[in-house]
Enzyme design. Sequence first.
Site, PDB file in Angstrom:
ATOM      1  N   SER A 160      -1.836  -5.076  -2.590  1.00 35.08           N
ATOM      2  CA  SER A 160      -1.708  -6.531  -2.495  1.00 35.08           C
ATOM      3  C   SER A 160      -2.203  -7.210  -3.782  1.00 35.08           C
ATOM      4  CB  SER A 160      -2.466  -7.014  -1.244  1.00 35.08           C
ATOM      5  OG  SER A 160      -2.235  -8.368  -0.985  1.00 35.08           O
ATOM      6  N   ASP A 292       7.278  -7.900   5.057  1.00 32.65           N
ATOM      7  CA  ASP A 292       6.060  -8.371   4.410  1.00 32.65           C
ATOM      8  C   ASP A 292       6.227  -9.854   4.118  1.00 32.65           C
ATOM      9  OD1 ASP A 292       3.975  -8.977   2.588  1.00 32.65           O
ATOM     10  OD2 ASP A 292       3.978  -6.940   1.778  1.00 32.65           O
ATOM     11  N   HIS A 325       2.238  -6.965   6.305  1.00 32.38           N
ATOM     12  CA  HIS A 325       1.727  -6.739   4.950  1.00 32.38           C
ATOM     13  C   HIS A 325       0.482  -5.862   4.955  1.00 32.38           C
ATOM     14  CE1 HIS A 325       0.332  -7.581   0.880  1.00 32.38           C
ATOM     15  NE2 HIS A 325      -0.811  -7.989   1.380  1.00 32.38           N
TER      16      HIS A 325
END
Length: 362
Positions: A160, A292, A325
């Site tokens: 991320s 996501d 995600h």
Amino acid sequence: MQHNAQEGRAVGSAGPPGTLVLDVTATLAGQAVPVRLGAQTWGTLNSARDNAVLVCHHYTGTMRAAGLNPDGTPGWWDDVIGPGKAVDTGRYLVVCANTLSNVQALDPAVVTTGPATPHPDGQPWGGRFPAWTLGDLHALQLDVMRALDVTRWHAVIGPSFGGMQALQWAARTPELAPRVAAIAASPAAGPALQGAFAPLLRDVAASGGLEGALRLISLFGFGADGLARNFTATDFGAYLRSRMGVASLPHVLDIGRAVLTHDLAQVGAADELYRRWRAGGLHLLTANVTVDQFFPAAEMRAFAEASRAAGVAHTHVEFPSPNGHLGCIMDTHAFAAPLRALLATPQPRAAPAGVGSGEAHD
């Protein structure tokens, strides 16, 4: 972006073994700022000093990537970091440092500098804290590398927001990060971040404060399916309140602003990046969650196809996750094998003279 590391730069022990603190004077947005960032390490640096892996944490993460947290829960990437795991601490020295404006700034063990931490005048920085960029964060991580007396990282990896940081290493100093893994990230902060999440975060924080901000981050992070899966039988409100105990709203907002500065095209044109990566022997791994809300897989898929067509050693995988995600943290089995393979790739040629000290990349 400028960065000055003056004579006060140091890495010293603070707390339990494996805990370090970086002290630097950095120039952020043209302003000299005394910066302190805490880091955690696992494993041992070898005699050649070439086995150090930098792990970059996600938006709300800390330096506690592996091992056990104070409450006994595992670190956020403990499934992949440890003896015999994909990032084998029997082979590598693993380093994870807090970012500027770490969200969990109210945790007394989390060392960071940001709007909620003291200015030299003793008051919080607040709105005076400079608007740092991903380039500034890369420069601070260079200081971590130098202070450990490491010529270059064996690899730079992260999920991320951590994947964004890893990609910045690939773009800015690929010779110092010959292996890069970006899990659930994109080559630039795209429409979901720029046009939806960032404006909503500002609005929700203004009306709902810290709880509202964390609620929004959780919605984008888990997605509706992930929220239903993880909180149908448990109290989502209690989960949010537990996170509020250590989180700083000014830091949540500051990292939310900083992620919007991520754009590899601002570092170099794609063709130039590919040329440098191909010439230097960079090995790149990208892995994306197929559903996501922060980083649509198509953004990285297109980038990976173009880089591979240009001759870059770029492995790209996509995987489904019931956690949205947050599969980048909760479903590590989906990318553990390619991550292990990335770290095992042969060592490319030596770093150019002078780069380790930052002479070529200020």
